[in-house]
Design an enzyme around this catalytic site. Structure first.
Site, short mmCIF file in Angstrom:
data_model
loop_
_atom_site.label_atom_id
_atom_site.label_comp_id
_atom_site.label_asym_id
_atom_site.label_seq_id
_atom_site.Cartn_x
_atom_site.Cartn_y
_atom_site.Cartn_z
N GLY A 46 51.17 14.40 39.21
CA GLY A 46 52.63 14.37 39.21
C GLY A 46 53.20 15.72 39.60
O GLY A 46 52.46 16.66 39.86
N GLU A 62 53.53 12.83 45.47
CA GLU A 62 52.63 13.56 44.61
C GLU A 62 51.23 12.94 44.62
O GLU A 62 50.23 13.64 44.62
CB GLU A 62 53.18 13.63 43.18
CG GLU A 62 54.41 14.51 43.02
CD GLU A 62 54.08 15.99 43.19
OE1 GLU A 62 52.89 16.35 43.14
OE2 GLU A 62 55.02 16.78 43.38
N GLU A 115 41.06 19.61 41.04
CA GLU A 115 40.11 18.53 41.15
C GLU A 115 40.74 17.21 40.68
O GLU A 115 41.57 17.20 39.78
CB GLU A 115 38.88 18.83 40.31
CG GLU A 115 37.64 18.15 40.82
CD GLU A 115 36.43 18.53 40.01
OE1 GLU A 115 35.46 17.77 40.05
OE2 GLU A 115 36.48 19.58 39.33
#
Lengths: 271, 271
Positions: A46, A62, A115
């Site tokens: 987000g 996003e 990641e």
DNA sequence: CCCCCACCGTGTCCGCTGGACACGATGTCG
DNA sequence: CGACATCGTGTCCAGCGGACACGGTGGGGG
């Protein structure tokens, strides 16, 4: 423009709860934070809403940026705005949730080096902010939705067996279902296309493959969505459907059981 | 605090859709705007979220300020964030909806001189901003909720007749219901307390009065509300969809039909 | 080659709920 | 005292949900 507000403003973010399904379990997409606060912690993907984009656009952006992931079926979940939910100050987040075919999405590590990975929804690491609440809310919603909307199919590959589908339902609902009843009910929906193929590479009798019939679903969706025009209420006549086109109005698509054409439909739900 | 965001921020408001019921119709509370934009237009009560209050607190505060109205049962509805929904700039609004006993609330004209009034939901004036969409969304939600939650009682006086209750359901659902079936079903819920009173001042046979039994409802709610405790999922290992027999959790918050004790409850809803 | 194993695929019966359907009872008012 | 308005009540049927078991099929191993 003289009417601009000058109050202090909270920051606004979007967060996405993305579900996927593999052979083992129901998964949720998480990213590892690279910066404070909560650096190193896992969190829902987000970020901040830009001034010129809609909330849903922000969520899509996003997702793309942080996990290289695109999806249809993004749905607003809930807005979390507790004053202390972010240590940096007032941040209100609008949560979305999405379903993706996990098999089709190899996660591209986020552009900004954080990641991204899939975790079992039942076994996530400790999450940043109030994201555990967000996830719990999303699970609850998924559990509710799967009952009256054929959304589950978004989680499966295009061709799937009924056993896969049943496992999906059992996983989401957290209970076992009777095979015969399940098949009876699912096939009665008449939304599955029976293919002339069977699954491959299994060391036992192969199961037939099915495909979700989007066309038929769209039809039913339309047909069953007349439920507002209740004709004969006397007193006033000027009820207006209110155009749904304009803004982001939620659309409760449709029930799997619309097929029934009952004159007086139940006014209280059966569980 | 070094980690503060410095992006431009949208403004955040809350808006409330408050429903009430009188003899004629289902009503919604509107206030007349005193300032631009949309000065003179009617709009949903609402306003800016302060930095230190939660969203729900903000909604309550605005309701109190603008209409002198207090209510329990405030529920988040949806967040509207289309970039152009407010001509002044980017304003995201979190909509709430509430049910009140209209008879008990004489509207106190808003503190800031704007007028407040009840309008039939089917016949409102032209609304400011995208508030027509918000209202439509709220109506849709109300229609859905009334089916599986006994929320309707919030709209009626403490003592009411079954006919009143039925009219309420008919109004919200926009269709007529069969009197006998309605009574059968409602009474089967076992959530109404039958009083030794009848309505007064009617020019025909008086109907018996009933009262909603909050205690019993809370009990049932609790009994059926164990559904979140997924915390105890055996970590990873194998998926174990919960024992089938005892203490199963109905997923939704609480159904009026919880009473049924079915081992394998439907996994797809009936309409 | 044969057996075993694992999964596939199928049908019936029962209980309950939802929904259609009508009329006598009660109280007020003129 | 009759007309009127609403109250309050029961039955029947269809359809769905849910419980329940076993023969078929194909692959793999001995």
């Amino acid at each position: 423009m003289s009417h601009t507000y000058e109050y202090p403003r909270p920051a606004v973010t979007v967060d996405c709860v993305v579900f996927g399904l593999d052979e083992e379990d129901l998964k949720v997409l998480l990213i590892q934070r690279g910066v404070e606060p909560y650096a190193g912690r896992w969190a829902l993907p987000g970020g901040f809403v830009r001034m010129e984009e809609s909330l849903e656009d922000a969520a899509r952006r996003e997702l793309e940026e942080e996990a290289g992931l695109r999806t249809s079926h993004l749905e607003q979940l809930y807005t979390f705005g507790a004053p202390e939910r972010d240590p940096r100050g007032r941040v209100i987040t609008v949560a979305y949730f999405a379903l993706v075919k996990l098999s089709a999405h190899h996660l591209q590590a986020a552009t900004d080096a954080r990641e991204a990975a899939w975790f079992s929804v039942w076994d996530t690491p400790k999450l940043a902010f109030d994201h555990a609440d967000v996830l719990a809310t999303a699970l609850q919603r998924l559990k509710g939705k799967v009952r009256y909307q054929p959304i589950g199919f978004e989680l499966l590959p295009p061709k799937f067996t009924l056993s896969q589908l049943q496992r999906l339902y059992e996983t989401v609902l957290e209970r076992e279902l009777d095979k015969r009843n399940f098949r009876k009910k699912i096939l009665a929906m008449d939304l599955l296309e029976e293919l002339d193929e069977v699954e491959q590479d299994v060391s036992h009798r192969a199961a037939r493959l099915y495909r979700f019939d989007h066309k038929k679903y769209k039809q039913l969706e339309k047909a069953g969505f007349n439920f507002d025009g209740s004709t004969t209420r006397s007193t006033n006549s000027s009820r207006r459907p209110a155009s749904t086109s304009n803004s982001e109005a939620p659309s409760r698509p449709l029930l799997m059981t619309v097929l029934r054409n009952a004159p007086e439909r139940g006014f209280l739900a059966s569980p």
